[in-house]
Every structure is written in C-alpha cells, then in structure tokens.
Motif scaffolding. Sequence first.
Motif, PDB file in Angstrom:
ATOM      1  N   ARG A  61       0.822  -1.198   0.000  1.00  0.00           N
ATOM      2  CA  ARG A  61       0.000   0.000   0.000  1.00  0.00           C
ATOM      3  C   ARG A  61       0.862   1.257   0.000  1.00  0.00           C
ATOM      4  O   ARG A  61       1.845   1.358   0.753  1.00  0.00           O
ATOM      5  N   ALA A  62       0.466   2.225  -0.830  1.00  0.00           N
ATOM      6  CA  ALA A  62       1.174   3.505  -0.917  1.00  0.00           C
ATOM      7  C   ALA A  62       0.175   4.643  -0.808  1.00  0.00           C
ATOM      8  O   ALA A  62      -0.971   4.543  -1.269  1.00  0.00           O
ATOM      9  N   LEU A  63       0.610   5.729  -0.217  1.00  0.00           N
ATOM     10  CA  LEU A  63      -0.183   6.948  -0.088  1.00  0.00           C
ATOM     11  C   LEU A  63       0.508   8.058  -0.864  1.00  0.00           C
ATOM     12  O   LEU A  63       1.682   8.355  -0.628  1.00  0.00           O
ATOM     13  N   ASP A  64      -0.221   8.648  -1.809  1.00  0.00           N
ATOM     14  CA  ASP A  64       0.296   9.764  -2.598  1.00  0.00           C
ATOM     15  C   ASP A  64      -0.408  11.024  -2.124  1.00  0.00           C
ATOM     16  O   ASP A  64      -1.601  11.216  -2.378  1.00  0.00           O
ATOM     17  N   LEU A  65       0.316  11.876  -1.420  1.00  0.00           N
ATOM     18  CA  LEU A  65      -0.244  13.111  -0.885  1.00  0.00           C
ATOM     19  C   LEU A  65      -0.049  14.251  -1.884  1.00  0.00           C
ATOM     20  O   LEU A  65       0.987  14.337  -2.537  1.00  0.00           O
ATOM     21  N   CYS A  66      -1.063  15.140  -1.968  1.00  0.00           N
ATOM     22  CA  CYS A  66      -1.045  16.219  -2.968  1.00  0.00           C
ATOM     23  C   CYS A  66      -0.894  15.582  -4.346  1.00  0.00           C
ATOM     24  O   CYS A  66      -0.023  15.950  -5.131  1.00  0.00           O
ATOM     25  N   ALA A  67      -1.763  14.607  -4.634  1.00  0.00           N
ATOM     26  CA  ALA A  67      -1.558  13.677  -5.744  1.00  0.00           C
ATOM     27  C   ALA A  67      -1.911  14.241  -7.114  1.00  0.00           C
ATOM     28  O   ALA A  67      -1.327  13.823  -8.123  1.00  0.00           O
ATOM     29  N   ALA A  68      -2.886  15.136  -7.187  1.00  0.00           N
ATOM     30  CA  ALA A  68      -3.342  15.615  -8.490  1.00  0.00           C
ATOM     31  C   ALA A  68      -2.238  16.443  -9.160  1.00  0.00           C
ATOM     32  O   ALA A  68      -1.455  17.107  -8.471  1.00  0.00           O
ATOM     33  N   PRO A  69      -2.155  16.383 -10.503  1.00  0.00           N
ATOM     34  CA  PRO A  69      -3.063  15.738 -11.456  1.00  0.00           C
ATOM     35  C   PRO A  69      -2.813  14.260 -11.725  1.00  0.00           C
ATOM     36  O   PRO A  69      -3.427  13.698 -12.612  1.00  0.00           O
ATOM     37  N   GLY A  70      -1.886  13.633 -11.001  1.00  0.00           N
ATOM     38  CA  GLY A  70      -1.836  12.184 -11.035  1.00  0.00           C
ATOM     39  C   GLY A  70      -0.632  11.525 -11.651  1.00  0.00           C
ATOM     40  O   GLY A  70      -0.577  10.293 -11.716  1.00  0.00           O
ATOM     41  N   GLY A  71       0.365  12.278 -12.095  1.00  0.00           N
ATOM     42  CA  GLY A  71       1.518  11.653 -12.720  1.00  0.00           C
ATOM     43  C   GLY A  71       2.227  10.673 -11.795  1.00  0.00           C
ATOM     44  O   GLY A  71       2.590   9.561 -12.195  1.00  0.00           O
ATOM     45  N   LYS A  72       2.421  11.070 -10.549  1.00  0.00           N
ATOM     46  CA  LYS A  72       3.119  10.208  -9.602  1.00  0.00           C
ATOM     47  C   LYS A  72       2.221   9.061  -9.136  1.00  0.00           C
ATOM     48  O   LYS A  72       2.711   7.953  -8.870  1.00  0.00           O
TER      49      LYS A  72
END
Length: 421
Positions: free
Chosen positions: A238-249
């Motif tokens: 499981r991974a959490l992407d914070l401030c994720a938008a617009p989604g490249g990462k």
Amino acid sequence: MSRSRRPDDAPGVPARRAALRLMDAVLNRGEPLDQAAPPALRPVERADDRALAMAIAQESLRWMQDLDALIDGATRQPLPPDAKARNVLRLMLAQALRLELPGHAIVATGLPLLAGGPRRLAHGVFSAVTKARPALPASPTLPAPVLQRWQAAWPDRIDAIAAGIGAPPPLDLTLRDPDATGEWTARLGGTSLMPGHVRLPRGIAVETLDGFADGAWWVQDLAASLPARLLGQGNGRRALDLCAAPGGKTMQLLAAGWQVTALDKSARRLDRLAQNLARMDFEAEVVAADCLTWEADRTFDAILLDAPCSATGTCRRHPDVLHRHPALAELAELQAAMLERAARWLSPGGRLVYATCSLEPVEGEDQARRFDALAPVAVTPEDLPQGVVPTAEGWLRTDPGMLGAAGGLDGFFATRWTAPA
C-alpha cells in the motif's frame, strides 16, 4: 461576427490581445499563467492561435528583463513598468527576436492593441530596436529578486541554471512499462535518458502520438518522475500519494505495482486525476481531503509527499514563476507540518519520500536537515539518470542546467526516510 473578433480586429490580433491579457494577469494580478490561460484564451477560436498566444506570452516573460533593456534604450523617457505600451512592446519584440515572425505582421497585429494609446511611440520604438538588429544574450537575465536568491543558494550553478531557462523544454513521456523503453523510443522516434522514459522534441500534439489512446505513457518531466522512482516496486503493498493531483506520480506508483490511495484537497485537480486514471485504465482510491486534517484509518508501506511549493523549479516551462513573489516562509511552515503528519502514517519499515519542484533551499535542503523523526535512506546513482548524481548528503537535487545537452531538467529536490521496522 466571429466571437473572437472586435470590430477593428484584423486576423491575428485576437491572439495578440489574448497574450496581452496573459501578461496583465501575471504581472499586474499575480496569477499563474496556467490559471490565467482559460479565460484569456477563451475568445480565441483556433487552437493554433491559442498556442501562439501562449508562446508569445511565455517568451515575453522568459526574456522580459532583456526586452525591457532594449525598450529603455530606445526611449528618451522610460515607460512605467506597468504601462500597457511597455507590455505591447514586450510582446512585439518577443515575436521578432524569439519567434522570428515577420516585422510587418508584428506591427499589423501589435499596434491595434493600443487603440486610443501611443501607437506612434510603440511603432517608433519597435522600428528603432529592430533596425539595430539586436541580439539577445545567450541566457535570459533573471529578475533581481530571483537572481539574488539563487546566486546565494547556487553560486556555482547560477550561470547553468540561467542557460537552462533560455528555451522551452522538450516533451518527456513516462512509460507504463519500463521494459518496453527500447520499443517506444524507436516507435516514437525519441531518445531515452533512463528506463521508462522517452524524450521528444517540443511542439508535438500529444493526442496524435502512437500510444496515447492506448494508455502506454503519460506526459511528465523526467525530473518530476524521479521522486516516485525512489520508492521502488510495490509488489501489491500500500502507498499513499499526498497532494496527488493531477496524477503523474499516482500513475507511476500504480505502474510499479503499488495499491495507491491518492489524496488531494482540490476537487478541480482531482477531476483531472480521475480523467488521467481513466485514460490509462488505472484504478486507485481517490480521497478529496486536506492532509493536515485528514485522519488515515491505516498505515502505508510507502508515502510520497510532493508538497505544495513555489514551483520555481518549473521556470523553464512556466517562466511566469520568475515574476511572482512566493511566500517562502509560509510555504516552508506548511511543508514541515505536512511532513511531520505524513510520518505518522508510515508502517514499520516503510519509506517516505519528500519532494518539491523548487529551486529554493528553504523548501528542500533545509526541510531535510530539520526533519529527524525517521532514519534517512540515501539516494544512490542507480536511482537516477546517467549524468545526475546524488548530493553529498544523499539527496536528489536537479536544476534546469543539468543534462543541458540532452534537453535539460526541471528543478527538483527529493529525499527519503524509513520508519523503524
């Protein structure tokens, strides 16, 4: 009558009028160019004219200090910095000296922007400057506040950084399948600087490229792709992407086998993330929330915090950032708070990557020096493209002057830590 035309607008004038609106939004209202673009360009009907308006505004902002020097050298009494005539002359000279458009077309589409104003003065200044056949310097002159900060931070890199800002960047693609790098490099006629990356010349219509509709890749600057790479393969974790938008990462993490929770507080930006995920046929848990108030109901094996920042590292593609005045102290306080909060959600043995697209040490190196809640994990040369090396502290630092012969990089900082097992 076409909705893009005023009664006295000749062909080409609406695009220049839009460029003038963009300049006004950036310089007089402090708006980011991307934010100002939709309303400024809406009256312009043709896609190529909208692209031209953006190019004129971007080159005017990129070279503004040098264009102003030419303008001031051709006027007996300096024009006020916020004078409309100065902005129009910046646009006209950028077209002549950077875009190399014909002088008669520049005059015919530029002077109508000064209806009721000093057209004769603008025509005389433009003619005097262009008749002298001036050459812009090899690198743009940086605005004084930016030059002062970056000379203090990067005394050995400042000339290379300025040189790297001098032209818009090439087009970078991140591949869904890094094992297919050779295949896609050949199919698209590009070059690759590391597995999972293809670089193409700028100015290509992305939607027309092979693989776009099939979700084989997405647009992402090579430097922007490096922070997610520092988390490695997910293997279902499981991974959490914070401030994720617009989604490249987010898409990078999904392609690397992570189960991703993508969090962002901007509903508008999350709409873009959802569209990007749909095109790529990716699935993620998407959360609309502020990470400073959100409460996680689980811990994560990996967390990526690409924190809000001044974005000064993106100046070669967004030259408007050179003319804004970022509240660096406030941003640094926000970043530190987000970093401490993110560390609470890390599973034992998990890794946290912190990144900013900034050239300001207060948003990068200073944050890494202060944060001591987790154990550092050094970035290694194997994590990075050939020609980019970690800092002595084991951090990632890129700037627009790096890999210049290959097309350059955005400015990024990234580092990583691990939680006790």
